[in-house]
Design a protein around this motif. Sequence first.
Motif, PDB file in Angstrom:
ATOM      1  N   ASP A   1      27.370 -18.487  -6.397  1.00 33.90           N
ATOM      2  CA  ASP A   1      27.970 -17.873  -5.173  1.00 33.90           C
ATOM      3  C   ASP A   1      29.287 -17.687  -5.071  1.00 33.90           C
ATOM      4  O   ASP A   1      30.135 -16.713  -4.483  1.00 33.90           O
ATOM      5  CB  ASP A   1      27.435 -18.291  -3.884  1.00 33.90           C
ATOM      6  CG  ASP A   1      25.814 -18.041  -3.424  1.00 33.90           C
ATOM      7  OD1 ASP A   1      25.299 -17.101  -4.069  1.00 33.90           O
ATOM      8  OD2 ASP A   1      25.378 -18.719  -2.693  1.00 33.90           O
ATOM      9  N   ARG A   2      30.145 -18.721  -5.681  1.00 38.43           N
ATOM     10  CA  ARG A   2      31.422 -18.766  -5.494  1.00 38.43           C
ATOM     11  C   ARG A   2      32.197 -18.696  -6.929  1.00 38.43           C
ATOM     12  O   ARG A   2      33.395 -18.666  -7.031  1.00 38.43           O
ATOM     13  CB  ARG A   2      31.958 -20.208  -4.814  1.00 38.43           C
ATOM     14  CG  ARG A   2      31.569 -19.930  -3.411  1.00 38.43           C
ATOM     15  CD  ARG A   2      32.057 -21.341  -2.757  1.00 38.43           C
ATOM     16  NE  ARG A   2      31.294 -21.505  -1.238  1.00 38.43           N
ATOM     17  CZ  ARG A   2      31.605 -22.364  -0.402  1.00 38.43           C
ATOM     18  NH1 ARG A   2      32.202 -23.703  -0.917  1.00 38.43           N
ATOM     19  NH2 ARG A   2      31.095 -22.372   0.731  1.00 38.43           N
TER      20      ARG A   2
ATOM     21  N   GLY B   1      27.546 -23.722   0.986  1.00 40.34           N
ATOM     22  CA  GLY B   1      28.171 -23.838   2.396  1.00 40.34           C
ATOM     23  C   GLY B   1      27.246 -24.184   3.421  1.00 40.34           C
ATOM     24  O   GLY B   1      27.427 -24.419   4.655  1.00 40.34           O
ATOM     25  N   GLN B   2      25.949 -24.386   3.047  1.00 41.05           N
ATOM     26  CA  GLN B   2      24.845 -24.399   4.116  1.00 41.05           C
ATOM     27  C   GLN B   2      24.843 -26.075   4.585  1.00 41.05           C
ATOM     28  O   GLN B   2      25.309 -26.788   3.906  1.00 41.05           O
ATOM     29  CB  GLN B   2      23.246 -24.209   3.588  1.00 41.05           C
ATOM     30  CG  GLN B   2      23.125 -22.799   3.800  1.00 41.05           C
ATOM     31  CD  GLN B   2      21.526 -22.592   3.546  1.00 41.05           C
ATOM     32  OE1 GLN B   2      21.009 -22.834   2.470  1.00 41.05           O
ATOM     33  NE2 GLN B   2      20.645 -22.378   4.669  1.00 41.05           N
TER      34      GLN B   2
ATOM     35  N   ALA C   1      29.988 -30.575  -2.903  1.00 39.81           N
ATOM     36  CA  ALA C   1      28.864 -30.674  -1.846  1.00 39.81           C
ATOM     37  C   ALA C   1      28.683 -32.146  -1.411  1.00 39.81           C
ATOM     38  O   ALA C   1      29.354 -33.188  -2.168  1.00 39.81           O
ATOM     39  CB  ALA C   1      27.618 -30.203  -2.524  1.00 39.81           C
ATOM     40  N   ARG C   2      27.733 -32.328  -0.539  1.00 40.94           N
ATOM     41  CA  ARG C   2      27.630 -33.791   0.063  1.00 40.94           C
ATOM     42  C   ARG C   2      26.175 -34.013   0.302  1.00 40.94           C
ATOM     43  O   ARG C   2      25.334 -33.157   1.023  1.00 40.94           O
ATOM     44  CB  ARG C   2      28.351 -33.946   1.357  1.00 40.94           C
ATOM     45  CG  ARG C   2      29.834 -33.870   1.524  1.00 40.94           C
ATOM     46  CD  ARG C   2      30.421 -34.385   2.483  1.00 40.94           C
ATOM     47  NE  ARG C   2      30.131 -35.718   3.035  1.00 40.94           N
ATOM     48  CZ  ARG C   2      31.087 -36.846   2.175  1.00 40.94           C
ATOM     49  NH1 ARG C   2      32.088 -36.571   1.630  1.00 40.94           N
ATOM     50  NH2 ARG C   2      30.688 -38.243   2.668  1.00 40.94           N
TER      51      ARG C   2
ATOM     52  N   VAL D   1      21.471 -27.459  -5.268  1.00 46.72           N
ATOM     53  CA  VAL D   1      22.166 -27.645  -3.891  1.00 46.72           C
ATOM     54  C   VAL D   1      23.422 -26.764  -4.165  1.00 46.72           C
ATOM     55  O   VAL D   1      24.251 -27.225  -5.026  1.00 46.72           O
ATOM     56  CB  VAL D   1      22.391 -28.984  -3.331  1.00 46.72           C
ATOM     57  CG1 VAL D   1      23.549 -28.859  -2.338  1.00 46.72           C
ATOM     58  CG2 VAL D   1      21.299 -29.624  -3.092  1.00 46.72           C
ATOM     59  N   GLY D   2      23.725 -25.840  -3.366  1.00 46.56           N
ATOM     60  CA  GLY D   2      24.770 -24.928  -3.845  1.00 46.56           C
ATOM     61  C   GLY D   2      26.399 -25.448  -3.488  1.00 46.56           C
ATOM     62  O   GLY D   2      26.360 -26.446  -2.623  1.00 46.56           O
TER      63      GLY D   2
END
Length: 371
Positions: free
Chosen positions: A21-22, A360-361, A325-326, A339-340
Amino acid sequence: MSLPAVILVGGQGMRLRPLTDRTRKDMLPLVDRPLLAYTFEHLVRHGVEHAIISCGYLPDQIQAGFGTRHDGLALEYAVEDEPLGTGGAIGFAGRELEGSFFALNGDSLREADLGEMVAFHRSTGAKATILLTPVADPSRYGLVRTAADGRVETFLEKPRPEEIDTDLINAGLYVLEPEVLDLVPPGRAVSIEREVFPQLAAEGSVYGIALPGYWLDVGTPESYLQAHRDVLERIFPTEVGDALGADFTLVDESADVHPGARLVPPVYVGPDAVVEQGARLGSLAVLGAGARLAERGVVENSIVGARTHVGAGASVVGSIVGDDARLGAACELHNLAVVGPGAAVGEGNVLDHGLRIGAGQHIPDEALRFS
């Protein structure tokens, strides 16, 4: 004499979303460097000195990442205003080339002997030579049927089971003569596989050669994870694999691995990454630059991206977590969960069966239990 190369990098990587996505697909990290770097490494190993990168989607990422030279390979860029297909992209980038040249997809991994391929190309007088590779399931690809001397007789896209009489497919690397581009009208989308090669086959001027060596099309989370395993286990020979050494463990000197943490080879720990007390990393695990694996956390057969935080007691098994990400404490990821980048997954969530969390979710604590 060294042949130049035209490298096709479509880049969108729809099947790899949300990881793409990025980030362009070919700029996704593979252990410690972008996927595209392995294509450059292969070309340099076989004497290629000049490459033209034909790209459209997010071209600045490649230019910023590699500039005009990488590892002795001079790079120039041909940026499409609109998608031109494989044939159109080769024509757009390579029309000024005066002699034989390589054309190849930049998102596959391969180790074929390019010198042997060029020698075969010269011996047949072909206008085009296609690298062929055997695959276990040819039905997913287009088959290439050849005569005993290597001349391509027919192409068969997505064959039915009863039509499969060879396991050889187009491996996405070609030696081409400049006159091939006469069959590519400028300014419109053209497929070299579906439009150009069948014309050459009809006149008997395209050949195929199957050469030994690793090949993988990296286009899905499953194959992306496979690529990491193959580099870490040295199934795919690379500079990174060599750096892993006899113990199949590569820990950057700036990383901080607690004495009470456990590393199970093969394993890679990137620059400034942290592995806390009681955590286990490996086997077949990558912890990206600046990432943190908190106490009692487990990462196995998985990729954790740069600057990502895996919380205390969380486990990531057979899955992929993008950059920045976290994952909250006691999260569980299994069976190709993805996980994006930039996503935040709250504590106690369970992601399984290929579930994907978008870039970013934000997922609240204990909101998902796919098990």
